[in-house]
Design a protein around this motif. Sequence first.
Motif, PDB file in Angstrom:
ATOM      1  N   ALA A 610       0.847  -1.187   0.000  1.00  0.00           N
ATOM      2  CA  ALA A 610       0.000   0.000   0.000  1.00  0.00           C
ATOM      3  C   ALA A 610       0.888   1.245   0.000  1.00  0.00           C
ATOM      4  N   ASN A 611       0.496   2.261  -0.750  1.00  0.00           N
ATOM      5  CA  ASN A 611       1.295   3.481  -0.869  1.00  0.00           C
ATOM      6  C   ASN A 611       1.046   4.423   0.310  1.00  0.00           C
ATOM      7  N   HIS A 612       2.117   5.181   0.624  1.00  0.00           N
ATOM      8  CA  HIS A 612       2.040   6.215   1.665  1.00  0.00           C
ATOM      9  C   HIS A 612       1.561   5.629   2.996  1.00  0.00           C
ATOM     10  N   ALA A 613       2.065   4.448   3.326  1.00  0.00           N
ATOM     11  CA  ALA A 613       1.579   3.793   4.548  1.00  0.00           C
ATOM     12  C   ALA A 613       2.684   3.018   5.249  1.00  0.00           C
ATOM     13  N   PHE A 614       3.913   3.546   5.258  1.00  0.00           N
ATOM     14  CA  PHE A 614       4.999   2.871   5.978  1.00  0.00           C
ATOM     15  C   PHE A 614       4.690   2.848   7.472  1.00  0.00           C
ATOM     16  N   PRO A 615       5.189   1.803   8.171  1.00  0.00           N
ATOM     17  CA  PRO A 615       5.962   0.654   7.677  1.00  0.00           C
ATOM     18  C   PRO A 615       5.046  -0.398   7.053  1.00  0.00           C
ATOM     19  N   GLN A 616       5.650  -1.226   6.191  1.00  0.00           N
ATOM     20  CA  GLN A 616       4.960  -2.328   5.537  1.00  0.00           C
ATOM     21  C   GLN A 616       5.824  -3.586   5.641  1.00  0.00           C
TER      22      GLN A 616
END
Length: 714
Positions: A610-616
Amino acid sequence: MPALAAAVAMAAGTLVALAPTPAHAAPGATLPFASVEAESASSTGTKIGPAYTQGTLASEASGRQAVRLDSGQRVEFTVPRAANAVNVAYSVPDGRSGSLDVYVNGQKLAKSLPVTATYSYVDTPWIPGSKTHHFYDNARLLLGQNLQPGDKVALQAVNVQVTVDVADFEQVAGAAGKPAGAVSVTDKGADPGGQGDSTQAFREAIAAARGGVVWIPPGEYRLTSSLNGVQDVTLQGAGHWHSVVRTSRFIDQSNSSGNVHIKDFAVIGEVTERVDSNPDNFVNGSLGPGSSVSGMWLQHLKVGLWLLGDNDNLVVENNRFLDMTADGLNLNGNARGVRVRNNFLRNQGDDALAMWSLYAPDTNSSFENNTVTQPNLANGIAIYGGTDITVKNNLISDTNALGSGIAISNQKFLDPFHPLAGTITVDGNTLVRTGAMNPNWNHPIGALRVDSYDSAIEAQVRITDTTVTDSPYSAFEFVSGGGRGFAAKNITVDGATVKGAGTVVVQAETPGAATFRDVTATGVGAAGVYNCPYPSGSGTFTLTDGGGNSGWNSTWSDCSTWPQPGQGNPDPDPSRNLAEGRPATATGSQEVYTPGKAVDGDPDTYWESANHAFPQSLTIDLGAREAVRRLVLKLPPQAAWQARTQTLSVQGSTDGSAWSTVVAAKDHRFDPATGNTVTVPLPAGTNLRHLRLHVSANTGWPAAQFSEVEAYLS
């Protein structure tokens, strides 16, 4: 070497006949061509595979490996036999077309080999568990010269990426002459140039030649509608490289008085999708008793022969079935005394050869000495009901999804269905890299399956002299696929040789009984037997040791888990990528860039979080505790993927619940100048089953990204 490693490492070079045993002829068809795998040839391209994950290019390839050529790259084959023609199995990206330039001993031919995705990338959403499939296609070319063993034939991609799987080299005889007294379709106005509609000319020739021969001279003929009323006539061409009929529906008739003989020409259709309500078949219905089909090249159809009604004593032999979107041949009930033998089938979109006893039982019929390769959905050979059926001396390889090499089944699909009865003889067959993961059941299908799907097995099932080589999962499976626990019984397995089974030799999942004699196994991945009938409490499956068995006397002890390929082998192969094809999950993914893309063996596909959603994080289940010492992390190698740095840590777990940090968070630079590849050493003493990459930053994109995560023991 672990069984799965042995499976994927199987040599894949020139296809040669196996030496006969005293009791049996060599399995498979006697073929007029020799096949050479692209991965065994010299190339400037990139080898892909081996892989067993449904929906991937390598998993649908012969030998589960192929060679990817970017435009300008080539693969060069050494010709194994005298030849003046070549047929190439290939794949191009969806929606693309192009060509392969052909070079013979360094000299470019004037003719090139067209390649297209038009007939590939088939979707069947109404079939549970299917994915986009049918990636490959076949294209053929007369070379215009005679080649000798040792000559070189190179294929070079032009204006498109081409994945080359295998090349068939053949010495094609010259065009045959017109039989005396035959009625030629050209005399009735057929156009051998393929421009005009020749349908009416064919109809008139068939009517005029009753009791004799319709001659189809060399050329290409276009038919715009199907033929019917075909009876008491021979339709004959000059050879299937010379006489070609272009139509998706050749014969469509519900009955015939019979004595129809079709031979020695090609029928090539334009079927690009599977529509089951359409009769897009070479033959749909009945040819009538005493008929035959021989020497045919059948391609780009839905089904080769879908046979209903009276086809008593039909013989189907010496044909090639290529690139069907569904079955190669299906005896759809009421087949009596039918013999299907010495045929070659590649890239069928459903069961390659099937008998389905709907409305009336198929009786006293057989599939013998056929070579089946790469059915990309369902089974190599399937017997759904019927009485006194024989499956003998067939060679089946590389089943991909939802199927076994051979299935003996009481799955009815529709009523009225006639279950297995009498004696079902399964004798002298060789199964190579057959069996697959079934996403509907979430567990694997064996190389040879006996399935009491809708009713108990009451027939006597006699399985003799079977060779199972490099099955990715089990060798023999006994199951009630409908989940209702009908008994699979009255089964004997005699004289089998298992040379590599990823999980177990016997996978018993339903009540019943079988006796095993002289079954020897080597390279077994987890245990000898998985004996866990379903539903729980439905009964037991009794395995009787008839003597002479060896190499598979252990039993999987935990019915709450599935054995994983290679799980029980104490001496794993350090060069094997432990992560490829393993289950992968993530905290999130973007559109089609799903976690499985990071373990599919293809560096050009990738997982993106998913973008703009660190951490992953990305988590991979290796299937068993492994002493992992090195990770290789990749991004697609193309220069369009600019250099970037990802900050990540490595975590591990033995049970999927308790996690520890194996490598602390650190910046890792991915640069296309160095292949967009990063190596992460793991500390000595690392022992984990579950591997997790925890990503907190990426300077090139606001998401975590990996095209491949590879795990090695050294």
